[in-house]
Design an enzyme around this catalytic site. Sequence first.
Site, PDB file in Angstrom:
ATOM      1  CD1 TRP A 179     -12.553  25.652   5.083  1.00  0.00           C
ATOM      2  CD2 TRP A 179     -11.388  27.082   6.342  1.00  0.00           C
ATOM      3  NE1 TRP A 179     -11.994  24.941   6.124  1.00  0.00           N
ATOM      4  CE2 TRP A 179     -11.277  25.787   6.905  1.00  0.00           C
ATOM      5  CE3 TRP A 179     -10.739  28.151   6.970  1.00  0.00           C
ATOM      6  CZ2 TRP A 179     -10.536  25.538   8.065  1.00  0.00           C
ATOM      7  CZ3 TRP A 179     -10.000  27.906   8.124  1.00  0.00           C
ATOM      8  CH2 TRP A 179      -9.901  26.602   8.660  1.00  0.00           C
ATOM      9  CD  GLU A 220     -11.086  25.830   1.217  1.00  0.00           C
ATOM     10  OE1 GLU A 220     -11.144  27.071   1.368  1.00  0.00           O
ATOM     11  OE2 GLU A 220     -10.019  25.192   1.215  1.00  0.00           O
ATOM     12  CE  LYS A 222      -8.694  21.633   7.330  1.00  0.00           C
ATOM     13  NZ  LYS A 222      -7.884  22.836   7.592  1.00  0.00           N
ATOM     14  CG  ASP A 253      -7.476  22.898   0.107  1.00  0.00           C
ATOM     15  OD1 ASP A 253      -6.632  21.977   0.046  1.00  0.00           O
ATOM     16  OD2 ASP A 253      -7.211  24.017   0.583  1.00  0.00           O
ATOM     17  CG  HIS A 256      -9.480  20.884   2.622  1.00  0.00           C
ATOM     18  ND1 HIS A 256     -10.209  22.034   2.770  1.00  0.00           N
ATOM     19  CD2 HIS A 256      -8.242  21.179   3.089  1.00  0.00           C
ATOM     20  CE1 HIS A 256      -9.449  22.989   3.285  1.00  0.00           C
ATOM     21  NE2 HIS A 256      -8.246  22.487   3.478  1.00  0.00           N
ATOM     22  CG  HIS A 280      -8.254  26.676  -2.104  1.00  0.00           C
ATOM     23  ND1 HIS A 280      -8.496  27.012  -0.792  1.00  0.00           N
ATOM     24  CD2 HIS A 280      -8.603  27.763  -2.848  1.00  0.00           C
ATOM     25  CE1 HIS A 280      -8.976  28.253  -0.747  1.00  0.00           C
ATOM     26  NE2 HIS A 280      -9.052  28.721  -1.982  1.00  0.00           N
ATOM     27  CG  ASP A 288      -5.114  20.678   4.759  1.00  0.00           C
ATOM     28  OD1 ASP A 288      -4.695  20.872   3.605  1.00  0.00           O
ATOM     29  OD2 ASP A 288      -5.823  21.484   5.389  1.00  0.00           O
ATOM     30  CG  ASP A 290      -2.154  23.950   3.189  1.00  0.00           C
ATOM     31  OD1 ASP A 290      -2.753  23.866   2.102  1.00  0.00           O
ATOM     32  OD2 ASP A 290      -2.747  24.029   4.283  1.00  0.00           O
ATOM     33  CG  ASP A 320      -4.968  27.058   0.741  1.00  0.00           C
ATOM     34  OD1 ASP A 320      -4.072  27.648   1.377  1.00  0.00           O
ATOM     35  OD2 ASP A 320      -6.036  26.678   1.270  1.00  0.00           O
TER      36      ASP A 320
END
Length: 412
Positions: A179, A220, A222, A253, A256, A280, A288, A290, A320
């Site tokens: 990433w 990955e 985004k 992810d 993302h 992820h 995003d 997380d 993640d």
Amino acid sequence: MSYDSAKAAFAEWGVDTETALSRLADIPISMHCWQGDDVVGFETKSGHSGGGIQATGNHPGRARTPDELRADLEFSYGMIPGNHRLNLHACYLDTDQNPDRDEIEFSHFAPWVDWAKGQGLGLDFNPTFFAHEKADDNLTLSHPDAGIREFWIEHGKRSRDIAAQIGAALGSPAVNNVWVPDGYKDTPVDRMAPRQRLEQSLDQMMATSHDNGLMLDAVESKLFGIGVEACTVGSHEFYMGYAIRRGTLLCLDMGHFHPTENVADKLSSVALSVGEILLHVSRPMRWDSDHVILLDDAIMQMAQELVSADLLYRTHIGLDFFDATISRTAAWVIGTRNMQKALLRALLAPWKQLKLAEANLDYTTRLVVTEEIKDLPYGAVWAEFCERMEVASGKSLVSDLNRYQQSVAARG
Ligand code: RNT
Ligand code: ZN
């Protein structure tokens, strides 16, 4: 409710809880090292953060050394049923030397590998393309300066070599996930050139092929990051195409994409074109962010797709998320257990009956079944799983997690 009564309740729907439990026991989750220390790592730092990755909060107990992180991980894996993996980032090296990113070697990670062997854990790996002076422009593999690109290509090559050596040492292929934070804060006039540079850099990085039994390349995408709102070079379309053309894994992810997109819906489409998938699993809140994953609809839909579309055998489940406002070990434990609980629910669904109803356009039955099975005693099956795997559940989990947090709270 006892497990035997729960077993009978599921049997009425034609579902065998024993099959579900044994399948669940075989699904490794790759737990991310970076939840334990707020994505700081163990390099001798010059104060560079960046890449739009920011853990918020200052709850006591952040792991400051590899030994502290390993102690926290050992505790956390002990609270999670089953055998799992650790997802290591290159900036978490464990060495007295101070190699720059283009100088890392397997030996700098050997203590992690020895430890993983002793713990019976698999390892995955990630080159670290952020938190470094050569990433301060938010451009790495796509930087217009060839020297900077070379630096990061070397880092990427070394990471792949290290991942392959980790895979060989542990007898299980290490996923090496790329990433990069590359992008533009304001609207670029040329989106093509940086994407061409990114593609060329990735090609150079991956020019040497490694045995699939040792390491697996993943890329990955985004949508955007803080400071790169206008354009992310490695967008979803970019990497989807790259993964198809070059035969790498595609990493999805959950944070993302646009917040209203259903990432679970992407699995079946992606799986038609890509051999293996890396997830992820995360919880984006408005962006995003997380957050620690909950047992919520997004996670359950993800698990349902993995089971319903028969994708478990070619999907690597990684996590993640990072939250520094709560116990970091509790975050790991709860997030990972939630992923497993979602998988368990999916493994306990009467898919045959549901798919038959759908194929017959009998959406009424589909609705009645999906809603009625929500009342089935999943908790009793989960408690049985925890008991068989000798890990705590329910109230004793609360006290175990608290006790460990107390023991690390005095760290500076
Ligand atoms: C960043 C990506 C990436 C990182 C880790 C630390 O937006 O999600 O996966 O979170 O590499
Ligand atoms: Zn990610």
